[in-house]
Motif scaffolding. Structure first.
Motif, PDB file in Angstrom:
ATOM      1  N   HIS A 199       0.833  -1.146  -0.003  1.00  0.00           N
ATOM      2  CA  HIS A 199      -0.094  -0.079   0.044  1.00  0.00           C
ATOM      3  C   HIS A 199       0.726   1.438   0.080  1.00  0.00           C
ATOM      4  CE1 HIS A 199      -2.093  -3.366   1.847  1.00  0.00           C
ATOM      5  NE2 HIS A 199      -2.984  -2.930   1.123  1.00  0.00           N
ATOM      6  N   GLU A 212      -3.482   0.301  -3.390  1.00  0.00           N
ATOM      7  CA  GLU A 212      -3.975  -0.816  -3.312  1.00  0.00           C
ATOM      8  C   GLU A 212      -3.651  -1.518  -4.779  1.00  0.00           C
ATOM      9  OE1 GLU A 212      -4.602  -3.560  -1.306  1.00  0.00           O
ATOM     10  OE2 GLU A 212      -6.399  -2.598  -0.466  1.00  0.00           O
ATOM     11  N   HIS A 244     -10.492  -8.428   0.366  1.00  0.00           N
ATOM     12  CA  HIS A 244      -9.364  -8.417   1.471  1.00  0.00           C
ATOM     13  C   HIS A 244      -9.603  -7.487   2.719  1.00  0.00           C
ATOM     14  CE1 HIS A 244      -6.831  -5.881  -0.858  1.00  0.00           C
ATOM     15  NE2 HIS A 244      -6.411  -5.434   0.250  1.00  0.00           N
ATOM     16  N   HIS A 267      -7.888  -5.103   6.138  1.00  0.00           N
ATOM     17  CA  HIS A 267      -6.498  -4.374   6.550  1.00  0.00           C
ATOM     18  C   HIS A 267      -6.264  -4.565   7.813  1.00  0.00           C
ATOM     19  CE1 HIS A 267      -7.250  -2.469   2.462  1.00  0.00           C
ATOM     20  NE2 HIS A 267      -5.856  -3.328   2.323  1.00  0.00           N
ATOM     21  N   ASP A 320      -2.515  -6.848   4.548  1.00  0.00           N
ATOM     22  CA  ASP A 320      -3.794  -7.432   3.948  1.00  0.00           C
ATOM     23  C   ASP A 320      -4.173  -8.448   4.888  1.00  0.00           C
ATOM     24  OD1 ASP A 320      -3.855  -5.421   1.837  1.00  0.00           O
ATOM     25  OD2 ASP A 320      -2.892  -6.805   0.304  1.00  0.00           O
TER      26      ASP A 320
HETATM   27 ZN   LIG Z   1      -4.989  -4.034   0.862  1.00  0.00          ZN
END
Ligand SMILES: [Zn+2]
Ligand SMILES: [Zn+2]
Length: 149
Positions: A41, A89, A95, A97, A108
């Motif tokens: 990220h 992302e 998913h 976080h 993730d």
């Molecule tokens: Zn993520």
């Protein structure tokens, strides 16, 4: 818990861009490849810092522009957990976080590690749900170790 960070080959990238109707220039390839490689990220500035080593003539504005194009074509998502600083992302699988409140690291965690998330009440009228994204706030192992000492 399974960290999800799909490693994509250049051929995969080409295929993804092709499917998204995006022509993959050398610049875009280098930027996107870097994004996939970072997988944590990153902020656009962090991507720029690395990519400029490969393409010294590249400007931050160009990186921003290309990131915007990737987002528009669904090849990236904007993550806005940290208001005021854009984080990106590259993992497009469902998913959630884990967010470290100390160092702002974002990890993730697979959607399958959660109970299915459902709404108990109707949402305000007119709101359309796209997806759920859960943030689990806490300290990463690094920070937890340091703070305990
Ligand atoms: Zn993520
Ligand atoms: Zn941390």
């Amino acid at each position: 818990m399974k960290a999800v960070s799909p490693e994509l080959s250049v051929a995969d990238l080409r295929e993804r861009c092709h499917q998204a109707g995006l022509s993959l220039t050398h610049q875009r390839l280098v930027i996107y490849e870097q994004l996939m490689k970072m997988g944590d990220h990153p902020a656009p500035e962090a991507v720029f810092e690395r990519v400029r080593k490969k393409i010294p003539s590249l400007s931050l504005a160009t990186v921003y522009n290309n990131i915007k194009i990737f987002v528009e074509h669904g090849l990236l998502r904007e993550l806005s957990v940290h208001r005021g600083s854009l984080r990106l992302e590259s993992n497009l699988d469902p998913h959630h976080h884990l967010v470290c409140t100390n160092c702002k690291a974002i990890e993730d965690i697979d959607e399958s590690d959660f109970q299915p998330i459902r709404l108990k009440k109707a949402l305000p009228k007119g709101f359309t749900v796209h997806r759920f994204s859960v943030e689990v706030l806490g300290l990463c192992s690094n920070c937890a170790g340091k703070i305990r000492q």
